[in-house]
Design an enzyme around this catalytic site. Sequence first.
Site, PDB file in Angstrom:
ATOM      1  N   HIS A   1      -5.844   2.788   1.239  1.00  0.00           N
ATOM      2  CA  HIS A   1      -5.107   3.942   1.762  1.00  0.00           C
ATOM      3  C   HIS A   1      -5.802   4.591   2.970  1.00  0.00           C
ATOM      4  O   HIS A   1      -5.171   4.846   3.993  1.00  0.00           O
ATOM      5  CB  HIS A   1      -4.913   4.996   0.676  1.00  0.00           C
TER       6      HIS A   1
ATOM      7  N   ASP B   1       0.916  -1.141   0.000  1.00  0.00           N
ATOM      8  CA  ASP B   1       0.000   0.000   0.000  1.00  0.00           C
ATOM      9  C   ASP B   1       0.950   1.184   0.000  1.00  0.00           C
ATOM     10  O   ASP B   1       1.576   1.486   1.021  1.00  0.00           O
ATOM     11  CB  ASP B   1      -0.878   0.013   1.251  1.00  0.00           C
ATOM     12  N   HIS B   2       1.081   1.844  -1.140  1.00  0.00           N
ATOM     13  CA  HIS B   2       2.180   2.812  -1.246  1.00  0.00           C
ATOM     14  C   HIS B   2       2.018   3.994  -0.286  1.00  0.00           C
ATOM     15  O   HIS B   2       2.990   4.679   0.024  1.00  0.00           O
ATOM     16  CB  HIS B   2       2.388   3.278  -2.698  1.00  0.00           C
TER      17      HIS B   2
HETATM   18  C1  BG6 Z   1      -3.789   4.629  -6.282  1.00  0.00           C
HETATM   19  C2  BG6 Z   1      -5.142   4.720  -6.922  1.00  0.00           C
HETATM   20  O1  BG6 Z   1      -3.740   3.567  -5.369  1.00  0.00           O
HETATM   21  O2  BG6 Z   1      -3.508   5.840  -5.604  1.00  0.00           O
HETATM   22  C3  BG6 Z   1      -5.223   5.897  -7.863  1.00  0.00           C
HETATM   23  O3  BG6 Z   1      -5.391   3.520  -7.649  1.00  0.00           O
HETATM   24  C4  BG6 Z   1      -4.811   7.178  -7.145  1.00  0.00           C
HETATM   25  O4  BG6 Z   1      -6.544   6.051  -8.380  1.00  0.00           O
HETATM   26  C5  BG6 Z   1      -3.482   6.974  -6.439  1.00  0.00           C
HETATM   27  O5  BG6 Z   1      -4.722   8.200  -8.107  1.00  0.00           O
HETATM   28  C6  BG6 Z   1      -3.141   8.176  -5.578  1.00  0.00           C
HETATM   29  O6  BG6 Z   1      -1.829   8.038  -5.105  1.00  0.00           O
HETATM   30  P1  BG6 Z   1      -0.952   9.300  -4.761  1.00  0.00           P
HETATM   31  O7  BG6 Z   1       0.318   8.748  -4.236  1.00  0.00           O
HETATM   32  O8  BG6 Z   1      -0.803  10.074  -6.027  1.00  0.00           O
HETATM   33  O9  BG6 Z   1      -1.736  10.079  -3.751  1.00  0.00           O
END
Ligand code: BG6
Length: 487
Positions: free
Chosen positions: A246, A183-184
């Site tokens: 997230h 989960d980045h």
């Molecule tokens: C991803 C989603 O997990 O997270 C995308 O699939 C979203 O839809 C993205 O745009 C948002 O990540 P960040 O790091 O740009 O906030």
Amino acid sequence: MKVVQLKMSTKQQALFIIFGGTGDLAKRKLYPALFALYQKGIINEHFAVIGTARRPWTDQHFQAVVCESLPEQDAAAARKFAAHFYYQSHNVNDTEHYVTLKKLAQKLDEKYQIGGNRLFYLAMSPRFFGTIAQHLKSQEIVTADGYNRVIIEKPFGHDYQSAAELNQSISKYFSEDDVFRIDHYLGKEMVQNILAIRFGNNIFNSLWNNRYIDNLQITLSESLGVEERAGYYETAGALRDMVQNHILQIVSLLTMKMPTTYSEADIRREKICALKALKVYQPQEVAENFVRAQYQAANGLKGYRQEDQIASDSQTETFVAGKLKVASENFAGVPIYIRTGKRLRQKATRIDVIFKPVPGNIFADQNLADNILTIKVEPEGKVSLQVNVKKIGQGYQLQEQQLDLSPENRNGQQIPEAYEKLLLDALAGDATNFTHWEEVAYSWKFVDAIRQAWDNSQQPLVEYPCGSMGPKQADELLAIDHRNWIY
Ligand code: BG6
């Protein structure tokens, strides 16, 4: 002074096998992250990458693609780095291809003296994960003399049932300790800061409960629309795309109890408990506590239903707002308001912790501002605390003031990208910032109840114009509780 022992990043040796090596994620995130680790000397001589996908690429072409995905400054270093990359055209269902893959892996292991450490990165459709895991074992691509870890990209299922099946198909071949679910958001510096702020400061730690906190607010707003991901997004929607993973991960970090130690096992245990404590809603409660909406054309931008590959009567939500309740000793009675959407006013990820007013306040006639701790995750990592102080001068008026608590970058280091941190953790075998299966399971159970209520409901989606902060119903969700969004 107490010395905190940090896990230091030492040199790592590993063979990465990336399934989905020609994909967008690999190019945008993985190769630049690996390059950053290479530049820092963490992976250096003893590493190699095999990229696999169906296209018939050569190693040279693959290496050129890798180079193009890297920041431009250092072409010579980029070429040296890319020389560690090899390509194999691969059909994940064809056993013969795994035989070839094994030979290549063995050859590279010897050439770069890797010692049997392997990281299998699954960056493709989850429907292939089971067969890949099975072949990795049956064709003995996993080694006996090093570690074998699987890194898995989201989405991990599209509901609890499919996630459980997916998990089973992997856990037949890999133990939970070797499965790293990405989960980045857990790799973002300011998300990682939540535990430091909470548990590193008695002034916050001792106030972090329902006696002192009035409500929590989490906003993940995006200015981009669905872009080129219509196929996936139509089946996901904002609830599955952003809330299940997230947002609920952030909720768990905000509401978990203090772990016994700062360790993977203890932190994950408390996060699991926090997610288990989320109240799973009945259909009527979903209607009362959740809002779903879709963006409409405005400010020169197309509406969702006019985007390429989107059904003209699509019911997919691009915005969700909700009020969560937690059945835990410390958070019972503290509402957690969450909000996420595409095509909103701006890209912003932030957390606001709103504290209760002073009891028996002697300044009650002055309409004092709330104490609010704000953690801005993006675009800028900042932390601030709103307090009240006396206005300078005659008389006795109070004014609000923002204290900047942002971490000072003492060694001037560039903040590593989320993927760089997470890849390093996976190399080091530290799963603290990856989601445990039980976290995934409880998150889906919470989300499924909402999804099912929506699917069975006659209530239409509401609309919001591109460039706004969502529909008015999202504001009403708080207004009914005599509150408002801080952001
Ligand atoms: C991803 C989603 O997990 O997270 C995308 O699939 C979203 O839809 C993205 O745009 C948002 O990540 P960040 O790091 O740009 O906030």
